[in-house]
Design an enzyme around this catalytic site. Structure first.
Site, PDB file in Angstrom:
ATOM      1  N   MET A 164       0.718  -1.220   0.050  1.00 55.19           N
ATOM      2  CA  MET A 164      -0.042  -0.024  -0.013  1.00 55.19           C
ATOM      3  C   MET A 164       1.020   1.120   0.062  1.00 55.19           C
ATOM      4  O   MET A 164       1.600   1.535   0.980  1.00 55.19           O
ATOM      5  CB  MET A 164      -0.876  -0.080   1.186  1.00 55.19           C
ATOM      6  CG  MET A 164      -1.823  -1.210   1.477  1.00 55.19           C
ATOM      7  SD  MET A 164      -2.954  -1.092   3.127  1.00 55.19           S
ATOM      8  CE  MET A 164      -1.537  -1.690   4.090  1.00 55.19           C
ATOM      9  N   GLY A 183       1.539   4.369   4.805  1.00 56.65           N
ATOM     10  CA  GLY A 183       2.073   3.217   3.510  1.00 56.65           C
ATOM     11  C   GLY A 183       2.612   2.165   4.142  1.00 56.65           C
ATOM     12  O   GLY A 183       3.430   2.299   5.247  1.00 56.65           O
ATOM     13  N   SER A 184       2.419   1.077   3.693  1.00 58.76           N
ATOM     14  CA  SER A 184       2.804  -0.271   4.373  1.00 58.76           C
ATOM     15  C   SER A 184       2.327  -1.382   3.490  1.00 58.76           C
ATOM     16  O   SER A 184       2.121  -1.408   2.203  1.00 58.76           O
ATOM     17  CB  SER A 184       1.970  -0.256   5.590  1.00 58.76           C
ATOM     18  OG  SER A 184       0.840  -0.120   5.592  1.00 58.76           O
ATOM     19  N   ARG A 185       2.141  -2.604   4.001  1.00 60.83           N
ATOM     20  CA  ARG A 185       1.903  -3.808   3.473  1.00 60.83           C
ATOM     21  C   ARG A 185       1.307  -4.770   4.290  1.00 60.83           C
ATOM     22  O   ARG A 185       1.126  -4.587   5.550  1.00 60.83           O
ATOM     23  CB  ARG A 185       3.355  -4.255   2.990  1.00 60.83           C
ATOM     24  CG  ARG A 185       3.421  -5.664   2.827  1.00 60.83           C
ATOM     25  CD  ARG A 185       4.920  -6.080   2.455  1.00 60.83           C
ATOM     26  NE  ARG A 185       5.256  -7.445   2.609  1.00 60.83           N
ATOM     27  CZ  ARG A 185       6.448  -8.058   2.788  1.00 60.83           C
ATOM     28  NH1 ARG A 185       7.404  -7.190   2.291  1.00 60.83           N
ATOM     29  NH2 ARG A 185       6.471  -9.216   2.611  1.00 60.83           N
TER      30      ARG A 185
END
Length: 222
Positions: free
Chosen positions: A94, A182-184
């Site tokens: 993301m 913002g990440s995963r």
């Protein structure tokens, strides 16, 4: 017909109020440039914390995407952290422009919640999986299938929010948390799952079907 409103995640309200207040203060003192910058910041924060309505697939065997973003990995792995089994792993990255509200992939019971502190490497790098802060939910479906969904912090994502608790009954497509900024999200599934997405595809949380599990399919719980 009225158009559905786009709500905002409650976790974003303090950020929105702060940037809005700063905009008002600068406007009152007549500082034009700071006002414009704060207006842009407020608009970005509103956009980042948007929580749009999603139409959840009705198929009970569907594996629903837990996150908005881009599929960066679909492969078999030996999972030594959550199940001690060989599983299929799907990773979704993301960026800061994606919706960051995370959703449950399949209906079930939350067996375990693990919050592990760690580092903040870029979420799309391999070392992020080993060293970054994460929150993992292990869920068992009514058919006995066990899977794990992992919120993984990133380079600038310093806050994982998880609303789910051990013992909760959760429904496919239900919101269970979010990550700032913002990440995963990683999803670990049994090898018998029929995966329908590929690396590089764009997906939407609560709507995109990643694959299917056969009716009555289960696995041995660990």
């Amino acid at each position: 017909m009225q158009q559905p409103k786009i709500p905002v995640a409650s976790e974003g309200v303090p950020f929105i109020l702060f940037s809005g207040f700063a905009t008002l203060v600068f406007a009152l003192v007549g500082w034009t440039l700071p006002v414009l910058l704060c207006l842009l910041l407020t608009a970005f924060v509103l956009y980042f914390f948007r929580d749009p309505i999603r139409v959840v697939p009705a198929d009970p065997g569907a594996i629903i995407s837990p996150a908005d973003g881009k599929v960066i990995q679909v492969r078999e792995v030996d999972d030594h952290r959550f199940s001690q089994q060989r599983l299929m792993k799907i990773s979704i990255f993301m960026n800061v422009f994606n919706v960051h509200v995370n959703r449950v992939p399949m209906t079930g019971t939350v067996n375990r919640v693990i919050l592990s502190p760690g580092a903040f490497y870029a979420a799309d790098k391999d070392k992020a999986e080993l060293h970054n802060e994460y929150c993992a939910l292990t869920i068992t479906t009514p058919a006995g299938l066990q899977y794990t969904v992992v919120q993984l912090a990133g380079l600038i994502a310093r806050r994982i929010v998880c609303w789910a608790e051990q013992g909760d009954q959760v429904a496919g497509g239900q919101k269970f948390g979010l990550i700032r900024f913002g990440s995963r999200v990683d999803l670990y599934l049994p090898l018998t799952a029929q995966i329908r997405v590929r690396t590089g595809e764009k997906v939407r949380a609560g709507e995109t079907i990643l694959g299917f599990v056969a009716e009555g399919q289960g696995q041995e719980k660990t």
